[in-house]
Design a protein around this motif. Structure first.
Motif, short mmCIF file in Angstrom:
data_model
loop_
_atom_site.label_atom_id
_atom_site.label_comp_id
_atom_site.label_asym_id
_atom_site.label_seq_id
_atom_site.Cartn_x
_atom_site.Cartn_y
_atom_site.Cartn_z
N ALA A 1 0.98 1.80 21.05
CA ALA A 1 1.16 0.58 22.07
C ALA A 1 1.52 0.79 23.50
CB ALA A 1 1.98 -0.29 21.41
N SER B 1 -1.91 -8.74 17.43
CA SER B 1 -1.86 -9.15 19.10
C SER B 1 -2.59 -7.98 19.59
CB SER B 1 -0.47 -9.45 19.48
OG SER B 1 0.17 -8.10 19.59
N THR C 1 1.97 -8.21 12.97
CA THR C 1 1.72 -9.07 13.77
C THR C 1 1.37 -8.26 15.15
OG1 THR C 1 2.90 -10.70 12.65
CG2 THR C 1 2.53 -11.22 14.77
N ASN C 2 2.33 -7.39 15.58
CA ASN C 2 2.15 -6.88 16.76
C ASN C 2 0.51 -6.11 16.82
OD1 ASN C 2 4.62 -7.15 17.54
ND2 ASN C 2 5.53 -5.02 16.84
#
Ligand SMILES: *[C@@H]1O[C@H](CO)[C@@H](O)[C@H](O)[C@H]1NC(C)=O
Ligand SMILES: *[C@@H]1O[C@H](CO)[C@@H](O)[C@H](O)[C@H]1NC(C)=O
Ligand SMILES: *[C@@H]1O[C@H](CO)[C@@H](O)[C@H](O)[C@H]1NC(C)=O
Ligand SMILES: *[C@@H]1O[C@H](CO)[C@@H](O)[C@H](O)[C@H]1NC(C)=O
Ligand SMILES: *[C@@H]1O[C@H](CO)[C@@H](O)[C@H](O)[C@H]1NC(C)=O
Length: 385
Positions: A26, A14, A10-11
């Motif tokens: 990130a 995104s 999910t990260n």
């Protein structure tokens, strides 16, 4: 740890929503380069264990975006084969022409021998692109393995990147079918067939029994189309030359190809007492001899298993035992798992490169667990060297 696995995915999704691709890491300063594209395969693996269709629905638009990123603009290269057919393949290409922020001093020093700012900027891009590939740094990207300033990542069509993209295209087709998007599925089935063809035409070298990186040179171009030439396949053996084993191969002569590749891997010099070396050149760079890194051991072992050939399975188990043994013995000796190992001898972790070798590593732990799950604790695994 299904929830953790979904959280990671999910990260990453995104990040694609926001930037259009998975960042190198990130952090703001990693936002001008990507990383080897394996998100689709993560989603398929999670779906396989959980049957979570919501995750598939939520991720699919991001995967389409990521696929577009790798198949457009500066990442896309068109190349004409010897028979005159055109193929599209992809390359690493960082959108960055300054020192990497995380290694600013080192990159500035590396570039200081170059005469002018234009050449420095080109080198900064090549270094950042090597970081994007994960192989930072390696003679694989250099025209002269002793000279880091000859790093030319963007002039190379890499075998592994295109094998990852083939897997991505097959995975997108599979996921799109699950959620009833059949026209997306058939589009990506066709894209996968085209890339499979391109991989066979441009990278495969029957004499060596390996898929070879391809060097682009300006003299081959006309109207943005490169013309394939045998002599621009890089004839050096790298662990990445075996990554296509990991993607499904739809060729009818799959077994013949796999037999050749197994022979080639065994005689390449890459197979060492404690695993598979990344290259055969000892340059002091960390993605060169004598280092072996966990993901390549895993990808090659899984690829050999996938073929279903008995001799491939035997070799896969043999590599797994070498790798498990050195991981275990080194752990006993040092009290830690390591990010990379010296594959020339059992019980030694790797070195070289620009920073101290790191301990604790996620991918080292993950590969050991995956191998133990596949093979059990092999009877013939002695717990000393
Ligand atoms: C998971 O993968 C295995 C092995 O490829 C396959 O046999 C099985 O059908 C898959 N399960 C699901 C739910 O897709
Ligand atoms: C490949 O592209 C070139 C340049 O656009 C074109 O002239 C040629 O006809 C194409 N080849 C095929 C087989 O489509
Ligand atoms: C990094 O990417 C951003 C957004 O695409 C762009 O505006 C910027 O110019 C890039 N930086 C470099 C140094 O190329
Ligand atoms: C490769 O680089 C080294 C170190 O800079 C240099 O000594 C050597 O002459 C170079 N070799 C070639 C073939 O240019
Ligand atoms: C390839 O080898 C496997 C295992 O030996 C066998 O089951 C399969 O039928 C073979 N496939 C072809 C196309 O010969």
């Amino acid at each position: 740890m299904y929830e953790t696995a979904k959280g990671i995915v999910t990260n990453l999704v995104s990040l694609i929503d926001q930037f259009g691709y998975v960042l190198n890491g990130a952090r703001a300063y990693y936002s001008n380069r990507s990383q080897p594209p394996v998100l689709a395969t993560m989603i398929v693996d999670i779906f396989n264990q959980t049957g979570d269709l919501n995750l598939v629905r939520r991720s699919l638009p991001a995967l389409l975006k990521e696929n577009h990123f790798w198949n457009s603009g500066i990442h896309k290269v068109t190349i004409q084969d010897a028979q005159g057919s055109n193929h599209s393949l992809s390359r690493y290409y960082a959108m960055w022409n300054k020192p990497r922020p995380e290694s600013s001093t080192i990159d500035s020093k590396t570039a200081s021998v170059l005469p002018n700012i234009c050449e420095k900027r080109e080198l900064y891009r090549e270094l950042a692109s090597a970081a994007e590939s994960g192989w930072d740094f390696s003679s694989r990207w250099m025209s002269n393995g002793s000279d880091l300033t000859t790093t030319s990542t963007t002039s190379i069509l890499p075998v592994d990147l295109n094998a990852f993209l083939l897997k991505m295209e097959l995975d997108i087709a599979f996921l799109a079918n699950l959620v009833g998007e059949s026209s997306t599925a058939s589009h990506f089935t066709e894209a996968a067939q085209n890339r499979q063809k391109a991989i066979n035409c441009i990278f495969w070298n029957a004499e060596m029994g390996q898929w070879l990186d391809y060097w682009l040179t300006n003299s081959d171009t006309s109207e943005d189309i490169y013309k394939w030439e045998d002599l621009h396949q890089n004839k050096k053996s790298f662990a990445s030359n075996f990554v296509p084993l990991w993607t499904e191969n739809s060729c009818s002569d799959n077994n013949i190809t796999t037999q050749k590749v197994v022979q080639s891997l065994m005689s390449s010099g890459l197979l060492q007492p404690a695993g598979i070396a990344m290259t055969l050149s000892n340059t002091g760079q960390q993605w060169d001899f004598p280092n072996g890194w966990p993901p390549l051991q895993h990808i090659i072992i899984e690829g050999l298993l996938r073929s279903g050939l008995e001799e491939a399975r035997t070799l896969a188990k043999d590599i797994a035992i070498r790798w498990l043994r050195t991981n275990y013995v080194t752990y006993k000796k040092t009290g830690a798992m390591h990010e990379k190992y010296d594959v020339t001898k059992c019980g030694a972790y790797g070195g070289g490169g620009e920073y101290m070798s790191q301990t604790g590593f996620g991918w080292s732990n993950g590969v050991v667990l995956a191998l133990l799950e596949e093979f059990g604790w092999p009877e013939d695994l002695k717990i000393d060297c």
